[in-house]
Scaffold this motif. Sequence first.
Motif, PDB file in Angstrom:
ATOM      1  N   ALA A 123      29.827   4.778 -17.975  1.00 58.63           N
ATOM      2  CA  ALA A 123      30.962   3.886 -18.215  1.00 58.63           C
ATOM      3  C   ALA A 123      31.904   4.479 -19.255  1.00 58.63           C
ATOM      4  N   VAL A 124      31.355   5.009 -20.319  1.00 55.13           N
ATOM      5  CA  VAL A 124      32.180   5.617 -21.371  1.00 55.13           C
ATOM      6  C   VAL A 124      32.951   6.802 -20.808  1.00 55.13           C
ATOM      7  N   HIS A 125      32.284   7.636 -20.024  1.00 53.56           N
ATOM      8  CA  HIS A 125      32.958   8.789 -19.424  1.00 53.56           C
ATOM      9  C   HIS A 125      34.141   8.331 -18.562  1.00 53.56           C
ATOM     10  N   ALA A 126      33.950   7.291 -17.775  1.00 52.93           N
ATOM     11  CA  ALA A 126      35.034   6.780 -16.922  1.00 52.93           C
ATOM     12  C   ALA A 126      36.201   6.272 -17.764  1.00 52.93           C
ATOM     13  N   LEU A 127      35.914   5.607 -18.861  1.00 49.56           N
ATOM     14  CA  LEU A 127      36.984   5.114 -19.732  1.00 49.56           C
ATOM     15  C   LEU A 127      37.743   6.278 -20.379  1.00 49.56           C
ATOM     16  N   VAL A 128      37.019   7.285 -20.825  1.00 51.02           N
ATOM     17  CA  VAL A 128      37.660   8.460 -21.432  1.00 51.02           C
ATOM     18  C   VAL A 128      38.563   9.145 -20.405  1.00 51.02           C
ATOM     19  N   GLU A 129      38.113   9.248 -19.174  1.00 52.48           N
ATOM     20  CA  GLU A 129      38.921   9.855 -18.112  1.00 52.48           C
ATOM     21  C   GLU A 129      40.175   9.029 -17.824  1.00 52.48           C
ATOM     22  N   LEU A 130      40.084   7.734 -17.997  1.00 55.58           N
ATOM     23  CA  LEU A 130      41.197   6.819 -17.741  1.00 55.58           C
ATOM     24  C   LEU A 130      42.240   6.866 -18.851  1.00 55.58           C
ATOM     25  N   SER A 131      41.835   7.123 -20.073  1.00 59.95           N
ATOM     26  CA  SER A 131      42.723   6.983 -21.226  1.00 59.95           C
ATOM     27  C   SER A 131      43.981   7.842 -21.188  1.00 59.95           C
ATOM     28  N   PRO A 132      43.959   9.091 -20.727  1.00 60.81           N
ATOM     29  CA  PRO A 132      45.220   9.842 -20.710  1.00 60.81           C
ATOM     30  C   PRO A 132      46.265   9.231 -19.773  1.00 60.81           C
ATOM     31  N   ALA A 133      45.804   8.580 -18.724  1.00 61.28           N
ATOM     32  CA  ALA A 133      46.742   7.979 -17.770  1.00 61.28           C
ATOM     33  C   ALA A 133      47.403   6.739 -18.328  1.00 61.28           C
ATOM     34  N   HIS A 134      46.715   6.050 -19.247  1.00 56.42           N
ATOM     35  CA  HIS A 134      47.235   4.779 -19.733  1.00 56.42           C
ATOM     36  C   HIS A 134      47.793   4.824 -21.132  1.00 56.42           C
ATOM     37  N   GLY A 135      47.157   5.550 -22.022  1.00 55.08           N
ATOM     38  CA  GLY A 135      47.650   5.625 -23.392  1.00 55.08           C
ATOM     39  C   GLY A 135      47.495   4.311 -24.139  1.00 55.08           C
ATOM     40  N   LEU A 136      48.454   4.061 -25.040  1.00 55.34           N
ATOM     41  CA  LEU A 136      48.379   2.922 -25.941  1.00 55.34           C
ATOM     42  C   LEU A 136      49.450   1.901 -25.617  1.00 55.34           C
ATOM     43  N   ALA A 137      49.162   0.656 -25.953  1.00 51.76           N
ATOM     44  CA  ALA A 137      50.150  -0.401 -25.815  1.00 51.76           C
ATOM     45  C   ALA A 137      50.187  -1.158 -27.127  1.00 51.76           C
ATOM     46  N   HIS A 138      51.379  -1.334 -27.673  1.00 52.82           N
ATOM     47  CA  HIS A 138      51.490  -2.082 -28.921  1.00 52.82           C
ATOM     48  C   HIS A 138      51.306  -3.561 -28.672  1.00 52.82           C
ATOM     49  N   ARG A 139      50.616  -4.195 -29.590  1.00 44.41           N
ATOM     50  CA  ARG A 139      50.386  -5.637 -29.473  1.00 44.41           C
ATOM     51  C   ARG A 139      51.699  -6.368 -29.647  1.00 44.41           C
TER      52      ARG A 139
END
Length: 140
Positions: A123-139
């Motif tokens: 699960a962690v690996h899948a999230l890490v792979e996803l992160s470059p595509a999504h990045g950050l969103a400010h609250r």
Amino acid sequence: METNTPWSPADAWDWTEECARYADASARGTGSWVPAVAEELVLAARASASSRWYPFTSHNFLRFVDGPTFWMSGTQDVAELEGSISFDTDEPEGRPTFRVWSGLLLRKPDPVLVLSTPNAAEAVHALVELSPAHGLAHRP
């Protein structure tokens, strides 16, 4: 650590590990739908590339921000990673399940399920792979 000293990512990970151990101890033997796997998930995440983020748990989700969040010393305006991992069981005696979500919790559009697995590291690996595509969103 001094009261007003900003938390480092290591401080946040230490705190999250301690909280996860406590949550697991509280859940063991209760027949809860919340499995005692929070520490397993946090340790898997800390050993991965997600260790560069500040972790926190909320409503059986492991989530990440780019700096100390409001309850941490040294609070700043933070942005949240647009993905998270939830954990639960399908029934009190069921096996734990980790779910990887794309998107932000409690916001529109609703998060999208990316993976469901009994393996925290997967699960962690899948999230890490996803992160470059999504990045950050400010609250908001």
